[in-house]
Design an enzyme around this catalytic site. Structure first.
Site, short mmCIF file in Angstrom:
data_model
loop_
_atom_site.label_atom_id
_atom_site.label_comp_id
_atom_site.label_asym_id
_atom_site.label_seq_id
_atom_site.Cartn_x
_atom_site.Cartn_y
_atom_site.Cartn_z
N VAL A 291 3.29 112.18 86.94
CA VAL A 291 2.79 111.19 87.90
C VAL A 291 1.92 111.87 88.96
O VAL A 291 0.88 111.35 89.35
CB VAL A 291 3.95 110.40 88.54
CG1 VAL A 291 3.42 109.34 89.49
CG2 VAL A 291 4.81 109.74 87.46
N TYR A 292 2.35 113.06 89.38
CA TYR A 292 1.55 113.84 90.34
C TYR A 292 0.16 114.12 89.74
O TYR A 292 -0.86 113.95 90.40
CB TYR A 292 2.28 115.15 90.65
CG TYR A 292 1.58 116.06 91.64
CD1 TYR A 292 1.71 115.86 93.01
CD2 TYR A 292 0.79 117.12 91.20
CE1 TYR A 292 1.07 116.71 93.92
CE2 TYR A 292 0.15 117.97 92.10
CZ TYR A 292 0.30 117.76 93.46
OH TYR A 292 -0.33 118.58 94.36
N VAL A 293 0.15 114.56 88.48
CA VAL A 293 -1.11 114.84 87.79
C VAL A 293 -1.99 113.58 87.76
O VAL A 293 -3.18 113.63 88.09
CB VAL A 293 -0.83 115.38 86.36
CG1 VAL A 293 -2.07 115.29 85.49
CG2 VAL A 293 -0.32 116.81 86.41
#
Ligand SMILES: NC(=O)c1ccc[n+]([C@@H]2O[C@H](COP(=O)([O-])OP(=O)(O)OC[C@H]3O[C@@H](n4cnc5c(N)ncnc54)[C@H](O)[C@@H]3O)[C@@H](O)[C@H]2O)c1
Length: 268
Positions: free
Chosen positions: A155-157
């Site tokens: 999700v960060y990516v």
């Protein structure tokens, strides 16, 4: 040149890590007003006290950038106090550091709201003033994760890939419209601020002071994109030229990137 001299500078997430270091550097480079937006009350107070001896005024606001209402209220307060913001550094960010299946719906929403949507909503508040004065600079802190896929940060990516695409599109819009507003996108590899504590990397972690200095310099010289360290510049080329399985082998296994998050601890 987006000089810091006599400018009003706003940094989100400016009470910790590279945001705090950039705040100090902005003041040392002559900023008239440093505005810090952060969710951490205690860190805001500490930062204000620490910066008391540095020239320039420091204004701290407790803001949850995940909330559009909070952004709107505090943008109005900031503009009422200072008239306008000349340099906006969209820096606040979080990482969950779990396998995707372990993310709650709240983890997903929070990550996308803080890391991606907040940058757009905050920029939307301060950009009209910059455009009417025909000068301004927006610096968006993405990540090397904007150029790479990596386990335990899906999700960060995604949030950082989105920032990269939005930030670059905004830059082109500003240039085509001859607005006088500059945009810089920043893609650093892991930095030893504590946000990614526990990460094990064959490529040395970046020093926060070095990253902060490079970003301040990049804003001063209107650099379009900053990728740190230099090897990050090769990622798009490697991705475009290598079959995906070869890329996975070289970058994921060879450089060990796909296992960097296996020992992630992060912030409490
Ligand atoms: N540390 C790294 O390895 C690394 C690598 C690449 C990119 N980045 C990016 O750089 C930026 C700064 O990271 P850092 O390492 O200095 O992290 P950090 O954790 O030291 O600082 C982040 C700051 O953001 C604030 N923040 C978090 N949620 C917030 C919210 N909802 N509203 C307002 N403020 C909030 C925190 O209180 C903190 O002060 C982030 O966008 C991060 O994704 C970091």
């Amino acid at each position: 040149m987006s000089s810091f001299n006599s400018k009003n500078v706003l940094i989100t997430g400016g009470a910790s890590g590279i945001g705090k270091l950039m705040g100090r550097m902005a003041l040392e480079n002559g900023a008239a007003n440093l505005v810090i937006w952060d969710i951490n009350d205690a860190a805001l107070e500490e930062t204000k006290a620490e910066f008391a001896t540095v020239k320039g005024n420091v204004h701290t606001y407790k803001v949850d950038v995940a909330s559009v209402d909070d952004i709107k209220i505090n943008a109005a307060l900031t503009l009422k106090k200072l008239g306008g913001i000349d340099i906006l550094i969209n820096n606040a960010g979080i990482v969950v550091g779990k396998l995707f299946t372990e993310h709650t719906h709240d983890d997903i929403a929070k990550t996308m709201n803080i890391n991606t949507l907040a940058l757009m909503h905050i920029t939307r508040e301060f950009l009209p003033g910059m455009r009417s004065r025909k000068q301004g600079h927006i610096c968006n802190i993405a990540s090397a994760a904007a150029l790479l896929a990596n386990p335990k940060m899906a999700v960060y990516v995604a949030s950082k890939w989105a920032v990269y695409g939005w930030s670059e599109s905004l830059r082109i819009e500003m240039e085509q419209g001859k607005t006088g507003v500059h945009v810089t996108t920043v893609c650093p590899y892991y930095i030893s601020t504590g946000m990614f504590s526990g990460v094990k990397s064959r490529i040395p972690l970046l020093k926060p002071e070095v990253v902060a200095k490079r970003i301040i310099k990049a804003i001063s010289s209107n650099k379009l994109v900053v990728k740190l360290p230099w090897i990050v510049n090769l990622l798009p080329f490697a991705k475009a030229t290598m079959p995906l399985r070869v890329f996975d082998f070289v970058i994921g296994k060879g450089f060990g990137i796909y296992n960097t998050m296996s020992s992630f601890v992060g912030r409490k």
